[in-house]
Design a protein around this motif. Structure first.
Motif, short mmCIF file in Angstrom:
data_model
loop_
_atom_site.label_atom_id
_atom_site.label_comp_id
_atom_site.label_asym_id
_atom_site.label_seq_id
_atom_site.Cartn_x
_atom_site.Cartn_y
_atom_site.Cartn_z
N THR A 33 1.13 -1.62 -0.09
CA THR A 33 0.12 -0.07 -0.05
C THR A 33 1.08 1.04 -0.25
N VAL A 34 1.32 1.46 0.75
CA VAL A 34 2.84 1.97 0.74
C VAL A 34 3.57 2.85 0.00
N THR A 35 4.10 1.82 -0.43
CA THR A 35 4.74 1.31 -1.71
C THR A 35 3.90 1.79 -2.84
N SER A 36 2.72 1.91 -2.70
CA SER A 36 2.21 2.27 -4.47
C SER A 36 1.23 3.77 -4.37
N ILE A 37 1.31 4.03 -3.28
CA ILE A 37 1.46 5.59 -3.01
C ILE A 37 1.99 6.41 -3.10
N ALA A 38 3.58 5.80 -3.04
CA ALA A 38 4.95 6.81 -3.01
C ALA A 38 5.08 7.65 -4.43
N ILE B 250 2.89 8.15 -6.61
CA ILE B 250 1.65 8.77 -7.29
C ILE B 250 2.17 9.78 -6.27
N LEU B 251 2.91 9.86 -4.93
CA LEU B 251 2.54 11.24 -4.78
C LEU B 251 3.95 12.08 -5.15
N TRP C 14 4.82 15.00 2.63
CA TRP C 14 4.98 14.07 2.93
C TRP C 14 4.90 12.49 1.79
N THR C 15 5.57 13.75 0.61
CA THR C 15 6.02 12.35 0.10
C THR C 15 7.05 11.52 0.18
N ILE D 50 6.27 9.21 3.52
CA ILE D 50 6.70 7.89 2.89
C ILE D 50 7.11 6.66 2.36
#
Length: 153
Positions: free
Chosen positions: A85-90, A92-93, A115-116, A119
């Motif tokens: 989850t974290v490495t999928s959001i990073a 994108i940010l 935030w980027t 994360i």
């Protein structure tokens, strides 16, 4: 063996990416905009290197299952879910943060960047931990690549 070497190199790319990002964060706080920009670009390049190696290993060599005791599997699965989850959001940010920098919207770049980076660091730490669990602490020595898993050959 080949998969574990690629996993080590890709995890190293993640680690280097996070280190470069941390140094870049320090440099922008010191007012070194050009150095910050170069470090952040290098950080993204190492992250892309990780992703390319990860995709290659997943598709052609396969991923390694958890090789530890069965009673730890639920904890590992929860940890891996958090990591994914974290490495999928990073990324994108990161793209949003880079976009704001490119457009010279530094107020938004700064807000997203904080935030980027946080994360990103969590993703790097969980990536290193995942590598250690799968390849050092509980190596399973078996893989199933994407083609065998999907088409059965």
């Amino acid at each position: 063996m080949q998969g574990s070497v690629i996993a080590l190199v890709s995890t190293s790319c993640t680690t280097i990416s996070a280190i470069l990002m941390a140094i870049g964060w320090v440099m922008i706080r010191r007012g070194s905009v050009k150095v910050h920009r170069r470090l952040m670009i290098a950080s993204v390049i190492f992250a892309a290197g990780f992703f390319a190696l990860y995709m290659y290993r997943t598709m052609f060599l396969g991923n390694v299952p958890f090789g530890g005791p069965h009673y730890l599997l639920p904890y590992y699965t929860a940890f891996l879910t958090f990591h994914i989850t974290v490495t999928s959001i990073a990324p994108i940010l990161a793209v949003i943060t880079l976009y704001f920098a490119y457009k010279k919207r530094f107020d938004r770049h700064r807000a997203f960047g904080r935030w980027t980076a946080r994360i990103w660091f969590v993703g790097a730490i969980t990536a290193i931990t995942t590598y250690l669990i799968l390849f050092v602490i509980y190596p399973a020595n078996t893989t199933t690549d994407l083609f065998r898993a999907y088409w059965g050959f």
